[in-house]
Design a protein around this motif. Structure first.
Motif, PDB file in Angstrom:
ATOM      1  N   ALA A  94       0.829  -1.209   0.000  1.00  0.00           N
ATOM      2  CA  ALA A  94       0.000   0.000   0.000  1.00  0.00           C
ATOM      3  C   ALA A  94       0.863   1.257   0.000  1.00  0.00           C
ATOM      4  N   LEU A  95       1.992   1.210   0.708  1.00  0.00           N
ATOM      5  CA  LEU A  95       2.866   2.382   0.772  1.00  0.00           C
ATOM      6  C   LEU A  95       3.672   2.563  -0.503  1.00  0.00           C
ATOM      7  N   ILE A  96       4.377   1.519  -0.943  1.00  0.00           N
ATOM      8  CA  ILE A  96       5.312   1.722  -2.057  1.00  0.00           C
ATOM      9  C   ILE A  96       4.612   1.844  -3.410  1.00  0.00           C
ATOM     10  N   TYR A  97       3.311   1.489  -3.471  1.00  0.00           N
ATOM     11  CA  TYR A  97       2.566   1.706  -4.712  1.00  0.00           C
ATOM     12  C   TYR A  97       1.569   2.851  -4.580  1.00  0.00           C
ATOM     13  N   SER A  98       1.752   3.675  -3.551  1.00  0.00           N
ATOM     14  CA  SER A  98       0.986   4.917  -3.463  1.00  0.00           C
ATOM     15  C   SER A  98       1.548   5.876  -4.508  1.00  0.00           C
ATOM     16  N   PRO A  99       0.729   6.793  -5.034  1.00  0.00           N
ATOM     17  CA  PRO A  99       1.179   7.666  -6.131  1.00  0.00           C
ATOM     18  C   PRO A  99       2.484   8.404  -5.859  1.00  0.00           C
ATOM     19  N   LYS A 100       2.654   8.966  -4.653  1.00  0.00           N
ATOM     20  CA  LYS A 100       3.860   9.761  -4.410  1.00  0.00           C
ATOM     21  C   LYS A 100       5.113   8.899  -4.364  1.00  0.00           C
ATOM     22  N   ILE A 101       4.972   7.651  -3.908  1.00  0.00           N
ATOM     23  CA  ILE A 101       6.142   6.780  -3.869  1.00  0.00           C
ATOM     24  C   ILE A 101       6.470   6.260  -5.265  1.00  0.00           C
ATOM     25  N   VAL A 102       5.457   6.004  -6.084  1.00  0.00           N
ATOM     26  CA  VAL A 102       5.702   5.573  -7.461  1.00  0.00           C
ATOM     27  C   VAL A 102       6.465   6.655  -8.215  1.00  0.00           C
ATOM     28  N   VAL A 103       6.047   7.912  -8.055  1.00  0.00           N
ATOM     29  CA  VAL A 103       6.765   9.028  -8.688  1.00  0.00           C
ATOM     30  C   VAL A 103       8.216   9.056  -8.221  1.00  0.00           C
ATOM     31  N   THR A 104       8.415   8.856  -6.937  1.00  0.00           N
ATOM     32  CA  THR A 104       9.766   8.889  -6.380  1.00  0.00           C
ATOM     33  C   THR A 104      10.615   7.742  -6.911  1.00  0.00           C
ATOM     34  N   ARG A 105      10.035   6.564  -7.046  1.00  0.00           N
ATOM     35  CA  ARG A 105      10.795   5.418  -7.547  1.00  0.00           C
ATOM     36  C   ARG A 105      11.201   5.627  -9.006  1.00  0.00           C
ATOM     37  N   HIS A 106      10.320   6.222  -9.804  1.00  0.00           N
ATOM     38  CA  HIS A 106      10.686   6.556 -11.181  1.00  0.00           C
ATOM     39  C   HIS A 106      11.871   7.519 -11.192  1.00  0.00           C
ATOM     40  N   MET A 107      11.815   8.501 -10.312  1.00  0.00           N
ATOM     41  CA  MET A 107      12.876   9.489 -10.238  1.00  0.00           C
ATOM     42  C   MET A 107      14.190   8.855  -9.791  1.00  0.00           C
ATOM     43  N   MET A 108      14.103   7.919  -8.858  1.00  0.00           N
ATOM     44  CA  MET A 108      15.304   7.234  -8.380  1.00  0.00           C
ATOM     45  C   MET A 108      15.997   6.502  -9.519  1.00  0.00           C
ATOM     46  N   ILE A 109      15.203   5.846 -10.358  1.00  0.00           N
ATOM     47  CA  ILE A 109      15.771   5.114 -11.491  1.00  0.00           C
ATOM     48  C   ILE A 109      16.474   6.076 -12.447  1.00  0.00           C
ATOM     49  N   ALA A 110      15.826   7.217 -12.700  1.00  0.00           N
ATOM     50  CA  ALA A 110      16.376   8.182 -13.656  1.00  0.00           C
ATOM     51  C   ALA A 110      17.598   8.916 -13.118  1.00  0.00           C
ATOM     52  N   GLN A 111      17.630   9.136 -11.800  1.00  0.00           N
ATOM     53  CA  GLN A 111      18.672   9.979 -11.211  1.00  0.00           C
ATOM     54  C   GLN A 111      19.737   9.204 -10.440  1.00  0.00           C
ATOM     55  N   ALA A 112      19.675   7.883 -10.468  1.00  0.00           N
ATOM     56  CA  ALA A 112      20.544   7.070  -9.611  1.00  0.00           C
ATOM     57  C   ALA A 112      22.030   7.386  -9.776  1.00  0.00           C
ATOM     58  N   HIS A 114      23.324  10.238 -10.668  1.00  0.00           N
ATOM     59  CA  HIS A 114      23.658  11.652 -10.553  1.00  0.00           C
ATOM     60  C   HIS A 114      23.331  12.276  -9.197  1.00  0.00           C
ATOM     61  N   SER A 115      22.600  11.580  -8.351  1.00  0.00           N
ATOM     62  CA  SER A 115      22.114  12.215  -7.132  1.00  0.00           C
ATOM     63  C   SER A 115      22.476  11.422  -5.880  1.00  0.00           C
ATOM     64  N   LYS A 116      23.122  12.093  -4.936  1.00  0.00           N
ATOM     65  CA  LYS A 116      23.411  11.464  -3.651  1.00  0.00           C
ATOM     66  C   LYS A 116      22.131  11.216  -2.868  1.00  0.00           C
ATOM     67  N   ALA A 117      21.114  12.046  -3.107  1.00  0.00           N
ATOM     68  CA  ALA A 117      19.848  11.900  -2.395  1.00  0.00           C
ATOM     69  C   ALA A 117      19.189  10.569  -2.716  1.00  0.00           C
ATOM     70  N   VAL A 118      19.378  10.081  -3.940  1.00  0.00           N
ATOM     71  CA  VAL A 118      18.809   8.791  -4.324  1.00  0.00           C
ATOM     72  C   VAL A 118      19.423   7.677  -3.482  1.00  0.00           C
ATOM     73  N   HIS A 119      20.724   7.742  -3.288  1.00  0.00           N
ATOM     74  CA  HIS A 119      21.400   6.731  -2.471  1.00  0.00           C
ATOM     75  C   HIS A 119      20.940   6.829  -1.012  1.00  0.00           C
ATOM     76  N   GLU A 120      20.731   8.044  -0.547  1.00  0.00           N
ATOM     77  CA  GLU A 120      20.235   8.238   0.820  1.00  0.00           C
ATOM     78  C   GLU A 120      18.841   7.636   0.974  1.00  0.00           C
ATOM     79  N   LEU A 121      17.989   7.867  -0.024  1.00  0.00           N
ATOM     80  CA  LEU A 121      16.631   7.332   0.029  1.00  0.00           C
ATOM     81  C   LEU A 121      16.647   5.809  -0.008  1.00  0.00           C
ATOM     82  N   TYR A 122      17.529   5.245  -0.832  1.00  0.00           N
ATOM     83  CA  TYR A 122      17.649   3.784  -0.895  1.00  0.00           C
ATOM     84  C   TYR A 122      18.072   3.220   0.458  1.00  0.00           C
TER      85      TYR A 122
END
Length: 208
Positions: A94-112, A114-122
């Motif tokens: 329910a959490l990881i397939y909520s709209p805001k998390i899906v958007v974030t996961r797409h962004m993580m894939i695209a920015q992995a 280039h962004s330290k924040a992606v690694h922090e989120l992981y």
């Protein structure tokens, strides 16, 4: 030299969250966020070099309580292992397939790359979840309630099984909102498969 403060960082995250909630990630602008925060754009960019990194920080802040609630079944005394895993699985999906998390996961894939924040989120999200599951499974394995195995690998298997029926929604960027019933049934099937592989073998009598 400007000194960063936690209070200022939280103020930026709070105002950015209002903008993202109002217009979504794509339509949100750093200019609008800077205006709401007050001060110069340089100040905001000093804390968050890009809109992507700011959005990730907003998501981490906004789901912190939900994230802890997802893992609550692992903090309680367990009588039925399968039931505890089903309870976790339903909250997890329910959490990881909520709209805001899906958007974030797409962004993580695209920015992995280039962004330290992606690694922090992981590290704070997916990796910590795997570690918490492993901590839950390890004593159950030691007590003979689950088959002995590497608990981190077992945790990875559980997460993969839970996502199996829903991953296409992420890959296809589907707008479908999962109902509680769909989540419940998908989780039930995933846990059945997991317990089939990791459940303790039944004790046989002498005559078996």
């Amino acid at each position: 030299m400007r000194v960063k403060t936690d209070a200022k960082r939280r103020a930026i995250i709070e105002e950015a969250g209002k903008v993202f909630n109002a217009v979504g990630f794509e339509r949100a602008s750093m200019a609008e966020i800077c205006t709401r925060v007050g001060g110069s754009r340089t100040t905001v960019y000093n804390y968050f070099p890009s809109k992507q990194e700011l959005f990730i920080a907003v998501v981490i802040e906004s789901v912190a309580a939900e994230y802890e609630a997802v893992h609550q079944p692992f903090e309680e005394q367990v009588e039925d292992v399968g039931e505890a895993l089903r309870c976790y699985g339903e909250r997890f999906i329910a959490l990881i397939y909520s709209p805001k998390i899906v958007v974030t996961r797409h962004m993580m894939i695209a920015q992995a790359k280039h962004s330290k924040a992606v690694h922090e989120l992981y590290e704070q999200g997916a990796l910590r979840s795997q570690q918490l599951i492993a901590q839950f499974l390890e004593p159950l394995m030691a007590a003979g309630r689950l088959r002995p195995a590497d608990p981190l690998i077992a945790a990875s298997h559980l997460i993969s099984l839970l996502e199996t029926e829903f991953r296409h929604l992420l890959l296809l960027d589907s707008p479908e909102v999962l109902s509680n019933e769909v989540i419940r049934e998908g989780t039930r099937r995933a846990v059945e498969v997991f317990m089939g592989g990791y459940g303790a073998a039944p004790v046989r009598g002498k005559d078996d």
